[in-house]
Design an enzyme around this catalytic site. Structure first.
Site, PDB file in Angstrom:
ATOM      1  N   ASN A 210     -54.814  73.745  42.324  1.00  0.00           N
ATOM      2  CA  ASN A 210     -55.679  74.705  41.623  1.00  0.00           C
ATOM      3  C   ASN A 210     -54.960  75.240  40.402  1.00  0.00           C
ATOM      4  OD1 ASN A 210     -54.167  77.191  42.399  1.00  0.00           O
ATOM      5  ND2 ASN A 210     -54.698  76.444  44.439  1.00  0.00           N
ATOM      6  N   ASP A 282     -57.569  76.225  50.929  1.00  0.00           N
ATOM      7  CA  ASP A 282     -58.192  76.527  52.226  1.00  0.00           C
ATOM      8  C   ASP A 282     -58.240  75.287  53.109  1.00  0.00           C
ATOM      9  OD1 ASP A 282     -58.767  79.278  51.865  1.00  0.00           O
ATOM     10  OD2 ASP A 282     -60.254  78.697  50.371  1.00  0.00           O
ATOM     11  N   LYS A 292     -50.362  54.260  48.087  1.00  0.00           N
ATOM     12  CA  LYS A 292     -51.333  54.627  47.054  1.00  0.00           C
ATOM     13  C   LYS A 292     -52.676  53.936  47.329  1.00  0.00           C
ATOM     14  CE  LYS A 292     -52.246  54.403  42.176  1.00  0.00           C
ATOM     15  NZ  LYS A 292     -51.959  53.764  40.915  1.00  0.00           N
ATOM     16  N   PRO A 309     -53.789  76.657  57.761  1.00  0.00           N
ATOM     17  CA  PRO A 309     -53.570  77.968  58.390  1.00  0.00           C
ATOM     18  C   PRO A 309     -53.719  79.084  57.357  1.00  0.00           C
ATOM     19  CG  PRO A 309     -51.495  76.753  58.155  1.00  0.00           C
ATOM     20  CD  PRO A 309     -52.595  75.819  57.740  1.00  0.00           C
ATOM     21  N   ILE A 311     -52.191  82.130  55.986  1.00  0.00           N
ATOM     22  CA  ILE A 311     -50.852  82.735  56.024  1.00  0.00           C
ATOM     23  C   ILE A 311     -50.949  84.253  56.141  1.00  0.00           C
ATOM     24  CG2 ILE A 311     -48.654  82.941  54.782  1.00  0.00           C
ATOM     25  CD1 ILE A 311     -49.592  80.345  53.234  1.00  0.00           C
ATOM     26  N   PHE A 333     -54.592  89.190  47.834  1.00  0.00           N
ATOM     27  CA  PHE A 333     -55.164  89.051  46.492  1.00  0.00           C
ATOM     28  C   PHE A 333     -56.512  88.353  46.585  1.00  0.00           C
ATOM     29  CE2 PHE A 333     -52.411  90.323  42.922  1.00  0.00           C
ATOM     30  CZ  PHE A 333     -51.427  90.931  43.661  1.00  0.00           C
ATOM     31  N   LYS A 351     -59.391  90.360  57.129  1.00  0.00           N
ATOM     32  CA  LYS A 351     -57.988  90.008  57.387  1.00  0.00           C
ATOM     33  C   LYS A 351     -57.223  91.139  58.068  1.00  0.00           C
ATOM     34  CE  LYS A 351     -57.794  86.420  54.021  1.00  0.00           C
ATOM     35  NZ  LYS A 351     -57.032  85.226  53.756  1.00  0.00           N
TER      36      LYS A 351
END
Ligand code: C5P
Length: 403
Positions: A210, A282, A292, A309, A311, A333, A351
């Site tokens: 990302n 995710d 490859k 998982p 974290i 965040f 969470k």
């Protein structure tokens, strides 16, 4: 942002070959907004001239305690009274020995004895000189006298030898001087941070990642070390330099995938504050190919994902109440494309953590600037657009109050 704005710094230069780097150091201090006044010993002038330093700082350079240009002829008192700190770089073995004994036979040493401001030294010398018992006695005495030592570093030396005694680089000295002036709000605290992206392999040469740059996480790491904490950062693939590494107050584990980040983070879970800043994938590829993957006609492969998982949720499960407060204090965040406040609050509840920090987009990825929305049990609060380091310092202040 200039982190040394309104700070008056006396840059002392003593006689060592590292003095050639003092010119660069003066520039960096000035770029951070410091008012720099240079004082040089006689030996320093053999390595770099007062003309060089005067041209860079735009001020006359003081070299003698008999300088009649200072009104009352007491340069050693006049100069240091106006200063926020005296920084000597390079500090030679001879100067350190003198200062440790309180000797005062030239302007720089007399000024140090007469000072009423902090003194920071960046030692620079041959490794045998550094290791010599006499120098180590000086180090011990100076430390007892609350003189702050920056470095030295280990590495290649001008004399051709390799070892401890190299002066820190000007950028590292500047970073440490900035840190010196920050309030020690997290003294004695252990801070754990995840930062950057993760990379989920599809095959040995391809993967999914990302746009996270790691800049916000690294800014928080720097602000936490500045505040006196011991920091461990678990970083995904990014090319950022570990901040304040020379202080020995920060350690780093580099990982690639979310699973590796989870394992590394859980190993260091014993902390006082956890900042989950990383943009963790995710989902990972269920079975990455060992070789490859080859093109097969016109068709495209389909990829099977498996959940990674969480974290932050796993660290949050370990939270205990200590003195009526959650320990470790967990900060998550959130980067959302819509409804930031709503999603961030949902995230906080789901969470089970006390604080979520929302990145107010768009385009905070990779940028040096950001805007934050802080959400905790008391409601939400915006922190206006600023450099990530400035935001990180404000966030550290908020969290320090919470713990
Ligand atoms: O809703 P989401 O799980 O993406 O929330 C983002 C927050 O959770 C961030 O603080 C991120 O670092 C953390 N996170 C994590 N592990 C994951 C996914 C997200 O620690 N697998």
């Amino acid at each position: 942002m200039q982190s040394l704005l309104n700070k008056k710094i006396i840059l002392g230069i003593s006689g060592g070959i590292a003095a050639y780097k003092s010119a660069e150091l003066a520039r960096l201090l000035m770029q951070e907004g410091a008012d720099v006044q240079v004082v040089m010993t006689e030996a320093a002038q053999q390595f770099v001239t007062p003309v060089t330093m005067q041209a860079l700082t735009g001020k006359p350079i003081y070299t003698s305690q008999w300088d009649s240009s200072i009104a009352n002829n007491m340069a050693h008192i006049e100069l240091s009274r106006a200063a926020d700190a005296i920084l000597i770089a390079p500090a030679s073995a001879d100067l350190m020995a003198k200062l440790s004994l309180g000797l005062a036979d030239d302007l720089l040493s007399t000024m140090c004895l007469a000072r009423d401001c902090p003194l920071l030294l960046a030692p620079a010398m041959n490794k045998q000189m550094w290791e010599h018992a006499a120098t180590q006695r000086s180090v011990q005495r100076l430390t007892e006298d609350k003189v702050v030592l920056l470095g030295p570093a280990s590495g290649f030396q001008a004399c051709g030898e390799v070892g401890l005694g190299r002066m820190l680089e000007p950028a590292e000295i500047t970073e440490q001087l900035i840190a010196f002036f920050q309030k020690k709000l997290l003294a004695g605290k252990r801070v754990l941070i995840t930062a950057g992206p993760t990379f989920e392999a599809i095959d040995p040469v391809r993967g999914i990642t990302n746009l996270s740059s790691g800049k916000m996480g690294f800014a928080i790491a720097r602000a936490a070390v500045e505040a006196g904490a011991e920091v461990h950062i678990v970083a995904g693939p990014c090319d950022l330099v570990t901040p304040l590494e020379a202080t020995g107050k920060i350690t780093r584990t580099n990982i690639v995938s979310a699973k590796e980040m989870h394992a590394a983070t859980m190993q260091s879970a014993d902390c006082d504050i956890f900042f989950a800043v990383a943009a963790v994938a995710d989902w990972g590829i269920a079975k990455p190919a060992k070789e490859k993957m080859k093109r097969q006609g016109k068709g495209a492969p389909s990829l099977e994902f498996s959940a990674n998982p969480d974290i932050l949720a796993d660290i949050a499960k370990r939270v205990k109440t200590q003195g009526g407060k959650p320990h470790p204090y967990c900060v998550g965040f959130a980067a959302e494309s819509a409804d930031l406040a709503k999603h961030a609050e949902e995230k906080r509840k789901r969470k089970g953590i006390p604080m979520v920090v929302g990145n107010i987009g768009p385009n905070t990825f990779g940028s040096d600037l950001n805007q934050l929305l802080i959400i905790d049990e008391g409601g939400s609060k915006k922190i206006a657009k600023a450099e990530k380091l400035q935001l990180a310092r404000q966030l550290i202040q908020l969290v320090a109050k919470k713990i």
